[in-house]
Design a protein around this motif. Structure first.
Motif, mmCIF file in Angstrom:
data_model
loop_
_atom_site.group_PDB
_atom_site.id
_atom_site.type_symbol
_atom_site.label_atom_id
_atom_site.label_comp_id
_atom_site.label_asym_id
_atom_site.label_seq_id
_atom_site.Cartn_x
_atom_site.Cartn_y
_atom_site.Cartn_z
ATOM 1 N N ARG A 58 14.136 -8.524 -15.504
ATOM 2 C CA ARG A 58 13.368 -7.575 -14.705
ATOM 3 C C ARG A 58 11.971 -8.107 -14.460
ATOM 4 O O ARG A 58 11.536 -9.039 -15.123
ATOM 5 C CB ARG A 58 13.321 -6.205 -15.366
ATOM 6 C CG ARG A 58 12.602 -6.172 -16.695
ATOM 7 C CD ARG A 58 12.469 -4.784 -17.280
ATOM 8 N NE ARG A 58 13.751 -4.197 -17.514
ATOM 9 C CZ ARG A 58 14.040 -2.905 -17.375
ATOM 10 N NH1 ARG A 58 13.120 -2.061 -17.033
ATOM 11 N NH2 ARG A 58 15.248 -2.446 -17.595
ATOM 12 N N GLY A 59 11.285 -7.507 -13.494
ATOM 13 C CA GLY A 59 9.910 -7.887 -13.200
ATOM 14 C C GLY A 59 9.804 -8.642 -11.887
ATOM 15 O O GLY A 59 10.787 -8.884 -11.202
ATOM 16 N N LYS A 60 8.594 -9.026 -11.565
ATOM 17 C CA LYS A 60 8.303 -9.697 -10.302
ATOM 18 C C LYS A 60 8.620 -11.182 -10.363
ATOM 19 O O LYS A 60 8.781 -11.758 -11.440
ATOM 20 C CB LYS A 60 6.831 -9.512 -9.942
ATOM 21 C CG LYS A 60 6.459 -8.086 -9.629
ATOM 22 C CD LYS A 60 5.016 -8.004 -9.224
ATOM 23 C CE LYS A 60 4.655 -6.573 -8.887
ATOM 24 N NZ LYS A 60 3.293 -6.436 -8.427
ATOM 25 N N ASP A 61 8.668 -11.787 -9.211
ATOM 26 C CA ASP A 61 8.887 -13.226 -9.046
ATOM 27 C C ASP A 61 10.154 -13.670 -9.773
ATOM 28 O O ASP A 61 11.203 -13.129 -9.522
ATOM 29 C CB ASP A 61 7.649 -14.020 -9.496
ATOM 30 C CG ASP A 61 6.403 -13.608 -8.721
ATOM 31 O OD1 ASP A 61 6.528 -13.394 -7.496
ATOM 32 O OD2 ASP A 61 5.340 -13.483 -9.335
ATOM 33 N N GLY A 63 10.890 -13.127 -12.740
ATOM 34 C CA GLY A 63 11.266 -12.101 -13.695
ATOM 35 C C GLY A 63 11.123 -12.557 -15.133
ATOM 36 O O GLY A 63 10.847 -13.720 -15.424
#
Length: 127
Positions: A58-61, A63
């Motif tokens: 999960r998370g941006k870029d 992850g």
């Protein structure tokens, strides 16, 4: 229309079954599986491994990989079936057959908006 039947159960309960209890349940579920295959209504099905060996991305870029699924539920997703049914009522009927074999499990029926069967995969027991 394709539907996913997602099978949920309390992982601790499943892990408490003896090998004989688990084998008996799997035999009952495979009877349903084989019947749906003969009816040409069952696609891929899988029994998932324990959540303790799972990770979540999960998370941006790119992850971040985090241990475990961190589901906020009492039951964990233990496996799934893909069925081809003309209506959701038929998919519910298939889930009821599975529930008769495993009455303590919870089954979620969800329409699949995109289905690509991919390549047939051979079991890999090294994981």
């Amino acid at each position: 229309m394709h539907y996913a039947i997602l099978a949920y159960h309390e992982e601790a309960v499943v892990e408490s079954w003896t090998k004989d209890e688990d084998a008996a349940l799997m035999a009952d579920l495979l009877e349903v599986n084989d019947r749906l295959v003969r009816q040409k209504r069952l696609g891929p099905a899988a029994r998932l491994g324990p959540t303790g060996r799972a990770v979540t991305l999960r998370g941006k870029d790119a992850g971040m990989v985090i241990d475990g699924p961190f589901a906020e539920t009492k039951e964990q997703l233990l496996g799934f079936y893909i069925v081809d049914c003309p209506a959701i009522e038929d998919a519910i009927a298939a889930a009821r057959e599975l529930r008769r074999a495993n009455p303590t499990a919870v089954y979620e029926i969800r329409p699949i908006l995109l289905y690509r069967p991919g390549a047939p995969l051979e079991p890999n027991e090294t994981a």
